[in-house]
Design a protein around this motif. Sequence first.
Motif, mmCIF file in Angstrom:
data_model
loop_
_atom_site.group_PDB
_atom_site.id
_atom_site.type_symbol
_atom_site.label_atom_id
_atom_site.label_comp_id
_atom_site.label_asym_id
_atom_site.label_seq_id
_atom_site.Cartn_x
_atom_site.Cartn_y
_atom_site.Cartn_z
ATOM 1 N N LYS A 198 14.673 7.466 -9.809
ATOM 2 C CA LYS A 198 14.537 6.238 -9.024
ATOM 3 C C LYS A 198 15.766 6.027 -8.139
ATOM 4 O O LYS A 198 16.279 4.914 -8.013
ATOM 5 N N LYS A 199 16.233 7.103 -7.545
ATOM 6 C CA LYS A 199 17.372 7.022 -6.645
ATOM 7 C C LYS A 199 17.008 6.185 -5.411
ATOM 8 O O LYS A 199 15.856 6.144 -4.982
ATOM 9 N N PRO A 200 17.982 5.517 -4.805
ATOM 10 C CA PRO A 200 17.697 4.684 -3.636
ATOM 11 C C PRO A 200 17.073 5.483 -2.494
ATOM 12 O O PRO A 200 17.497 6.598 -2.199
ATOM 13 N N ASN A 201 16.057 4.890 -1.868
ATOM 14 C CA ASN A 201 15.387 5.523 -0.728
ATOM 15 C C ASN A 201 15.170 4.527 0.409
ATOM 16 O O ASN A 201 14.416 4.801 1.346
ATOM 17 N N HIS A 202 15.823 3.373 0.324
ATOM 18 C CA HIS A 202 15.627 2.344 1.348
ATOM 19 C C HIS A 202 16.901 1.522 1.504
ATOM 20 O O HIS A 202 17.579 1.225 0.521
ATOM 21 N N VAL A 203 17.214 1.170 2.756
ATOM 22 C CA VAL A 203 18.361 0.309 3.043
ATOM 23 C C VAL A 203 17.905 -0.809 3.978
ATOM 24 O O VAL A 203 17.332 -0.547 5.038
ATOM 25 N N LEU A 204 18.150 -2.039 3.562
ATOM 26 C CA LEU A 204 17.916 -3.200 4.415
ATOM 27 C C LEU A 204 19.270 -3.695 4.895
ATOM 28 O O LEU A 204 20.144 -4.015 4.074
ATOM 29 N N ILE A 205 19.459 -3.736 6.200
ATOM 30 C CA ILE A 205 20.709 -4.219 6.777
ATOM 31 C C ILE A 205 20.473 -5.618 7.334
ATOM 32 O O ILE A 205 19.595 -5.814 8.173
ATOM 33 N N ASN A 206 21.231 -6.575 6.840
ATOM 34 C CA ASN A 206 21.167 -7.944 7.339
ATOM 35 C C ASN A 206 22.440 -8.288 8.089
ATOM 36 O O ASN A 206 23.543 -7.916 7.662
ATOM 37 N N GLU A 207 22.293 -9.011 9.180
ATOM 38 C CA GLU A 207 23.441 -9.554 9.907
ATOM 39 C C GLU A 207 23.406 -11.076 9.767
ATOM 40 O O GLU A 207 22.414 -11.715 10.111
ATOM 41 N N TYR A 208 24.496 -11.639 9.253
ATOM 42 C CA TYR A 208 24.626 -13.084 9.112
ATOM 43 C C TYR A 208 25.771 -13.567 9.994
ATOM 44 O O TYR A 208 26.924 -13.173 9.784
ATOM 45 N N LYS A 211 5.294 11.121 6.020
ATOM 46 C CA LYS A 211 6.732 10.939 6.227
ATOM 47 C C LYS A 211 7.049 11.063 7.702
ATOM 48 O O LYS A 211 6.594 11.975 8.385
ATOM 49 N N LEU A 212 7.836 10.100 8.179
ATOM 50 C CA LEU A 212 8.232 10.113 9.592
ATOM 51 C C LEU A 212 9.661 10.590 9.700
ATOM 52 O O LEU A 212 10.511 10.292 8.855
ATOM 53 N N LYS A 213 9.944 11.317 10.749
ATOM 54 C CA LYS A 213 11.307 11.744 11.030
ATOM 55 C C LYS A 213 11.776 10.985 12.264
ATOM 56 O O LYS A 213 11.083 10.907 13.267
ATOM 57 N N ILE A 214 12.983 10.394 12.143
ATOM 58 C CA ILE A 214 13.537 9.674 13.280
ATOM 59 C C ILE A 214 14.465 10.588 14.042
ATOM 60 O O ILE A 214 15.022 11.543 13.511
ATOM 61 N N GLY A 215 14.623 10.294 15.330
ATOM 62 C CA GLY A 215 15.510 11.104 16.138
ATOM 63 C C GLY A 215 16.952 10.880 15.765
ATOM 64 O O GLY A 215 17.335 9.797 15.355
ATOM 65 N N LYS A 270 0.814 -1.217 0.000
ATOM 66 C CA LYS A 270 0.000 0.000 0.000
ATOM 67 C C LYS A 270 0.845 1.263 0.000
ATOM 68 O O LYS A 270 0.300 2.376 -0.087
ATOM 69 N N GLY A 271 2.145 1.098 0.102
ATOM 70 C CA GLY A 271 3.036 2.255 0.108
ATOM 71 C C GLY A 271 3.879 2.307 1.364
ATOM 72 O O GLY A 271 3.377 2.087 2.468
ATOM 73 N N MET A 272 5.164 2.592 1.205
ATOM 74 C CA MET A 272 6.071 2.715 2.337
ATOM 75 C C MET A 272 5.932 4.093 2.974
ATOM 76 O O MET A 272 5.953 5.109 2.269
ATOM 77 N N ILE A 273 5.747 4.118 4.281
ATOM 78 C CA ILE A 273 5.776 5.389 5.003
ATOM 79 C C ILE A 273 7.243 5.763 5.183
ATOM 80 O O ILE A 273 7.975 5.117 5.928
ATOM 81 N N ALA A 274 7.660 6.781 4.463
ATOM 82 C CA ALA A 274 9.082 7.098 4.391
ATOM 83 C C ALA A 274 9.604 7.656 5.712
ATOM 84 O O ALA A 274 8.938 8.441 6.384
ATOM 85 N N GLU A 275 10.784 7.210 6.068
ATOM 86 C CA GLU A 275 11.520 7.740 7.209
ATOM 87 C C GLU A 275 12.836 8.327 6.707
ATOM 88 O O GLU A 275 13.388 7.873 5.702
ATOM 89 N N GLU A 276 13.318 9.306 7.394
ATOM 90 C CA GLU A 276 14.592 9.910 7.030
ATOM 91 C C GLU A 276 15.730 8.928 7.301
ATOM 92 O O GLU A 276 15.817 8.345 8.380
ATOM 93 N N ILE A 277 16.598 8.724 6.320
ATOM 94 C CA ILE A 277 17.758 7.861 6.501
ATOM 95 C C ILE A 277 18.842 8.663 7.216
ATOM 96 O O ILE A 277 19.165 9.780 6.806
ATOM 97 N N PRO A 278 19.408 8.142 8.307
ATOM 98 C CA PRO A 278 20.406 8.918 9.064
ATOM 99 C C PRO A 278 21.635 9.231 8.225
ATOM 100 O O PRO A 278 21.981 8.507 7.286
ATOM 101 N N SER A 279 22.315 10.298 8.583
ATOM 102 C CA SER A 279 23.416 10.821 7.762
ATOM 103 C C SER A 279 24.555 9.816 7.602
ATOM 104 O O SER A 279 25.165 9.739 6.534
#
Length: 236
Positions: free
Chosen positions: A99-109, A231-235, A71-80
């Motif tokens: 279509k610049k990147p607007n999302h980062v998925l971090i995986n830990e293996y 759009k959400l802003k993170i601390g 239904k759509g991603m609620i965008a959050e600000e990516i930290p600097s």
Amino acid sequence: MENVESCEFKNNILRNNIVSQVPPSAFYIPNFITEEEEQEIIKLVNKAPLPKWTQLSHRRLQNWGGIPHPKGMIAEEIPSWLKKYVDKVSELNVFEESKKPNHVLINEYLPGQGIMAHSDGPLFHPIVSTISCGSHTLLDFYERLDTEKVEKPPKYEFSLLIEPRSLLFLQKDLYQNYLHSIQERSNDVISTKKLKNMNQCSKKYSDQDILERSTRISLTIRHVPKVSKMKLKIGR
């Protein structure tokens, strides 16, 4: 505006690092980040508050930029600290301007952990870029299952050796028509027949070399086309 020399330099980086032995198309760039940048990423990923982590059965992960949803991603600000690497990937001009990147998925293996064969799916623009930190892994590729023959296991095709500090781009046929996975094991045996990016790797490897895995942090950087107007802003 970029000058001609800058554009040509970036084009040369991609041209010199295309993986020619696989279907279109993959770019593998070794040592895309420095050891200092790698350590910075690992440190800041591990400093993320516990609620930022999602624990799965075989790994844990963090979403930055929002959580993709049909239904759509609620965008959050990516930290600097993270946006710095998103921008560094964007500057190679593989992603279109709109279509610049607007999302980062971090995986830990952890050693012995992996992920089953999958595709990244329709929630993302069909280009995926991944920065790896801490450890190598082997990325295995399979032909996509025919939905009318779901009982048939996917056919293994080839693998790529993903080194720490490298950047991998997957797009076109490799994104649309192949599945990829990471086997659950603690070490990997080099097979020069199966691994198709040996010429792009930062080191020389011999057939049957054994590489021990350690903890790997991957930054999967993508564009989510469908974004909510909220759009959400993170601390900070």
